[in-house]
Scaffold this motif. Structure first.
Motif, mmCIF file in Angstrom:
data_model
loop_
_atom_site.group_PDB
_atom_site.id
_atom_site.type_symbol
_atom_site.label_atom_id
_atom_site.label_comp_id
_atom_site.label_asym_id
_atom_site.label_seq_id
_atom_site.Cartn_x
_atom_site.Cartn_y
_atom_site.Cartn_z
ATOM 1 N N ALA A 113 4.225 0.914 -5.381
ATOM 2 C CA ALA A 113 5.466 0.974 -4.610
ATOM 3 C C ALA A 113 6.529 -0.021 -5.055
ATOM 4 O O ALA A 113 7.716 0.205 -4.837
ATOM 5 N N ARG A 115 8.687 -1.098 -7.559
ATOM 6 C CA ARG A 115 9.169 -0.656 -8.863
ATOM 7 C C ARG A 115 9.804 -1.801 -9.661
ATOM 8 O O ARG A 115 9.734 -1.811 -10.894
ATOM 9 N N ARG A 146 0.143 7.815 -9.804
ATOM 10 C CA ARG A 146 1.348 7.066 -9.433
ATOM 11 C C ARG A 146 1.080 5.943 -8.442
ATOM 12 O O ARG A 146 1.902 5.045 -8.290
ATOM 13 N N LEU A 148 1.143 5.745 -5.133
ATOM 14 C CA LEU A 148 2.172 5.633 -4.100
ATOM 15 C C LEU A 148 1.652 5.882 -2.686
ATOM 16 O O LEU A 148 2.410 5.759 -1.733
ATOM 17 N N ASN A 155 -0.409 -1.176 -2.087
ATOM 18 C CA ASN A 155 0.845 -1.081 -1.348
ATOM 19 C C ASN A 155 0.784 -1.734 0.026
ATOM 20 O O ASN A 155 1.747 -1.639 0.802
#
Length: 206
Positions: A113, A115, A146, A148, A155
């Motif tokens: 998360a 970036r 990913r 996410l 995260n």
């Protein structure tokens, strides 16, 4: 062991699988390997990068039997005091994973998360080219890599984190046929990862 750090070893059962969780508490930047042993070289890379940069490390391994793969978002629900402490102590996590995508045998994917942190971590890893290709654009990362999912431990820290998906050649130099040999991460990859974690440490607030 450095002054001011401690190492805690916990045995925990997750979905019927016994794990050993080794937590070394240092700074508020954390290295995480949820699938040590299953994804060869990730545990070793996490320990080394953390030790070289003064980061906290949490490594899960499976001491017996054939290693099982439990998805990261389900690991977050584990009854693990070590994981809970890691997530409360660490502000930003770097979670190391291994992939075996036949169409991307040299690709290092940086998901998660946070970036901005992925771009920072990606700069020294990009210098590994042409041996490895570092991908930070989420649109170019396979959906399953990913990192996410909001329940993914990477995260769940205060600033979120970066999920690093490493191909086999980027995480171990062990010959595939020599199952008993130790997992030895390539020196260039270990150096680049440590450099990226050091940069994240230098940039953190305070």
């Amino acid at each position: 062991m450095e002054h001011g750090e401690r190492v805690d070893i916990e045995r925990v059962v997750i979905e019927g699988v016994e794990f050993e969780a080794a937590l070394t508490v240092r700074s508020d930047i954390g290295l995480l390997a949820l699938h040590g042993g299953k994804e060869g070289g990730t545990a070793e890379l996490a320990r080394e990068a953390a030790a070289r940069t003064g980061a906290t490390a949490l490594v899960f391994t499976q001491p017996a039997g054939t290693p099982a793969h439990i998805p990261s978002h389900r690991m977050s629900e584990a009854p693990s005091e070590a994981l809970r402490e890691f997530l409360s102590h660490v502000s930003l996590a770097v979670s190391l994973h291994g992939h075996l995508r036949p169409d991307a045998p040299r690709s290092v994917f940086l998901g998660g998360a946070n970036r901005a942190a992925a771009l920072v971590l990606g700069r020294p890893l990009a210098l590994l080219a042409p041996a490895f290709e570092t991908v930070t654009d989420l649109e170019l990362i396979p959906a399953g890599l990913r990192g996410l999912n909001p329940r993914n431990p990477v995260n769940l820290t205060r600033a979120g984190g970066v999920q690093v998906e490493l191909p086999l050649a980027a995480r171990t130099s062990r010959p595939e046929e020599d199952r008993g040999a130790p997992e030895t991460p390539p020196r260039a990859v270990a150096d680049a990862l440590a450099a990226g974690v050091a940069e994240l440490t230098a940039r953190r607030p305070g």
